[in-house]
Motif scaffolding. Structure first.
Motif, PDB file in Angstrom:
ATOM      1  N   ALA A  55       0.821  -1.216   0.000  1.00 49.59           N
ATOM      2  CA  ALA A  55       0.000   0.000   0.000  1.00 49.59           C
ATOM      3  C   ALA A  55       0.852   1.261   0.000  1.00 49.59           C
ATOM      4  O   ALA A  55       0.558   2.220  -0.723  1.00 49.59           O
ATOM      5  N   VAL A  56       1.886   1.288   0.815  1.00 48.75           N
ATOM      6  CA  VAL A  56       2.708   2.495   0.898  1.00 48.75           C
ATOM      7  C   VAL A  56       3.459   2.753  -0.406  1.00 48.75           C
ATOM      8  O   VAL A  56       3.447   3.882  -0.920  1.00 48.75           O
ATOM      9  N   PRO A  57       4.131   1.758  -1.006  1.00 48.97           N
ATOM     10  CA  PRO A  57       4.750   2.009  -2.304  1.00 48.97           C
ATOM     11  C   PRO A  57       3.754   2.419  -3.385  1.00 48.97           C
ATOM     12  O   PRO A  57       4.082   3.242  -4.243  1.00 48.97           O
ATOM     13  N   VAL A  58       2.536   1.835  -3.362  1.00 52.97           N
ATOM     14  CA  VAL A  58       1.524   2.244  -4.341  1.00 52.97           C
ATOM     15  C   VAL A  58       1.137   3.708  -4.112  1.00 52.97           C
ATOM     16  O   VAL A  58       0.977   4.480  -5.062  1.00 52.97           O
ATOM     17  N   ALA A  59       1.015   4.106  -2.862  1.00 55.49           N
ATOM     18  CA  ALA A  59       0.702   5.504  -2.558  1.00 55.49           C
ATOM     19  C   ALA A  59       1.820   6.434  -3.006  1.00 55.49           C
ATOM     20  O   ALA A  59       1.567   7.578  -3.402  1.00 55.49           O
ATOM     21  N   ARG A  60       3.048   5.967  -2.942  1.00 61.15           N
ATOM     22  CA  ARG A  60       4.182   6.779  -3.419  1.00 61.15           C
ATOM     23  C   ARG A  60       4.074   7.077  -4.907  1.00 61.15           C
ATOM     24  O   ARG A  60       4.633   8.068  -5.389  1.00 61.15           O
ATOM     25  N   LEU A  61       3.366   6.222  -5.629  1.00 59.46           N
ATOM     26  CA  LEU A  61       3.155   6.465  -7.055  1.00 59.46           C
ATOM     27  C   LEU A  61       2.110   7.551  -7.286  1.00 59.46           C
ATOM     28  O   LEU A  61       1.890   7.956  -8.426  1.00 59.46           O
ATOM     29  N   GLY A  62       1.452   7.984  -6.214  1.00 61.96           N
ATOM     30  CA  GLY A  62       0.460   9.043  -6.320  1.00 61.96           C
ATOM     31  C   GLY A  62      -0.976   8.573  -6.223  1.00 61.96           C
ATOM     32  O   GLY A  62      -1.903   9.378  -6.382  1.00 61.96           O
ATOM     33  N   HIS A  63      -1.190   7.289  -5.962  1.00 59.30           N
ATOM     34  CA  HIS A  63      -2.542   6.750  -5.918  1.00 59.30           C
ATOM     35  C   HIS A  63      -3.114   6.796  -4.505  1.00 59.30           C
ATOM     36  O   HIS A  63      -2.373   6.848  -3.517  1.00 59.30           O
ATOM     37  N   ARG A  64      -4.432   6.727  -4.408  1.00 61.94           N
ATOM     38  CA  ARG A  64      -5.132   6.677  -3.130  1.00 61.94           C
ATOM     39  C   ARG A  64      -5.391   5.213  -2.769  1.00 61.94           C
ATOM     40  O   ARG A  64      -5.964   4.471  -3.567  1.00 61.94           O
ATOM     41  N   VAL A  65      -4.970   4.807  -1.569  1.00 59.39           N
ATOM     42  CA  VAL A  65      -5.044   3.404  -1.197  1.00 59.39           C
ATOM     43  C   VAL A  65      -5.866   3.226   0.076  1.00 59.39           C
ATOM     44  O   VAL A  65      -5.617   3.910   1.079  1.00 59.39           O
ATOM     45  N   THR A  66      -6.824   2.316   0.010  1.00 53.82           N
ATOM     46  CA  THR A  66      -7.586   1.912   1.189  1.00 53.82           C
ATOM     47  C   THR A  66      -7.156   0.501   1.573  1.00 53.82           C
ATOM     48  O   THR A  66      -7.219  -0.414   0.744  1.00 53.82           O
ATOM     49  N   VAL A  67      -6.700   0.331   2.801  1.00 52.11           N
ATOM     50  CA  VAL A  67      -6.254  -0.971   3.291  1.00 52.11           C
ATOM     51  C   VAL A  67      -7.302  -1.522   4.245  1.00 52.11           C
ATOM     52  O   VAL A  67      -7.687  -0.858   5.213  1.00 52.11           O
ATOM     53  N   VAL A  68      -7.774  -2.727   3.972  1.00 54.75           N
ATOM     54  CA  VAL A  68      -8.709  -3.414   4.864  1.00 54.75           C
ATOM     55  C   VAL A  68      -7.977  -4.581   5.505  1.00 54.75           C
ATOM     56  O   VAL A  68      -7.427  -5.438   4.801  1.00 54.75           O
ATOM     57  N   ASP A  69      -7.958  -4.613   6.817  1.00 56.10           N
ATOM     58  CA  ASP A  69      -7.263  -5.685   7.528  1.00 56.10           C
ATOM     59  C   ASP A  69      -7.954  -5.907   8.875  1.00 56.10           C
ATOM     60  O   ASP A  69      -8.405  -4.932   9.507  1.00 56.10           O
TER      61      ASP A  69
END
Length: 257
Positions: A55-69
């Motif tokens: 999630a964090v590396p994907v967010a570094r690309l500029g995307h919005r990430v929702t993590v469900v855990d």
């Protein structure tokens, strides 16, 4: 894994990260650009995303990430990691699981869904995949990662546990015994069938950690150039169907028509 981009972690994650990043880039290019020419930010759902390994590396690309855990401790660590990476404004953690996914997130609200290390633990893998697919927007992308049967059989046999290796090979869930920490394993065909049954088109299947779990760590750490060479070998073998049957994990990339 602390970051898919760090060399040591990349032994286990580089194949998935490269495939995922390329898929997200293609999805961005398919979106209409705004008048200002700014890069499109995707909405990404990471089910079972834990502490934010992807999630964090994907967010570094500029995307919005929702993590469900389901783990509050993991979500707390996610929040801290996102803050340290300066992407806290693009990462949101929500407590929940694959079974009750739409109790906490929007149905049909995401351009990409990550379902990594989830199907092994849910009661109904088919339902888990259907929920992941239902969270996708049209033309959305699913990244599915699960434990591979063949890798477990090979690992038990190489460790001298031949009875356990045979047990894993014949057990319907791919378990080698009562002490097995993984509740379920899959073949590439089983994962592909789950994805197609849920209405997606399989784009690619990759074997993950074909060699990384079998090579002595001391060799990788001390032999000059060994890590880079092993990374290249993993990348080359990942796309070869012959190696899917011995991979520790299997990755399926699929798209919603």
């Amino acid at each position: 894994m602390s970051d898919p981009l760090r060399p040591r972690a990349s032994l286990r994650t580089a194949v998935v990260w490269d495939v995922l990043k390329d898929a997200l880039d293609r999805r961005v290019k398919a979106e209409p650009q705004g008048d200002d020419g700014a890069r499109v930010a995707l909405d990404v759902l990471d089910t079972g995303g834990g502490t934010g390994n992807f999630a964090v590396p994907v967010a570094r690309l500029g995307h919005r990430v929702t993590v469900v855990d389901p783990s509050p401790n993991a979500l707390f660590a996610l929040e801290r990691r996102a803050a340290e990476a300066d992407v806290a404004d693009r990462v949101r953690g929500v407590q929940g699981d694959a079974h009750g996914l739409f109790d906490v997130v929007e149905r049909g609200g995401y351009d990409a869904v990550l379902c990594h290390g989830v199907l092994e633990y849910v009661d109904d893998p088919a339902e888990g995949v259907r929920n992941a697919v239902a969270a996708l927007r049209p033309a959305g992308v699913l990244s599915l990662l699960a434990a591979g049967l063949g890798g477990a059989v090979l690992a038990r046999a190489l460790a001298g546990h031949f009875t356990e290796a045979r047990q894993a090979l014949t057990d319907p869930a791919g378990r080698w015994g009562e002490g097995d920490p993984v509740p379920r394993r899959f073949t590439a065909d089983q994962l592909s069938d789950l994805v197609t049954a849920a209405g997606l088109r399989v784009g690619a299947v990759h074997g993950v950690r074909v060699f990384a779990d079998l090579v002595p760590g001391v060799l990788v750490d001390t032999e000059p150039g060994a890590m880079d060479a092993l990374l290249r070998l993993e990348a080359a073998a990942a796309e070869q169907p012959a190696f899917h049957s011995v991979a520790t994990q299997l990755h399926v990339l699929a798209e919603r028509p």
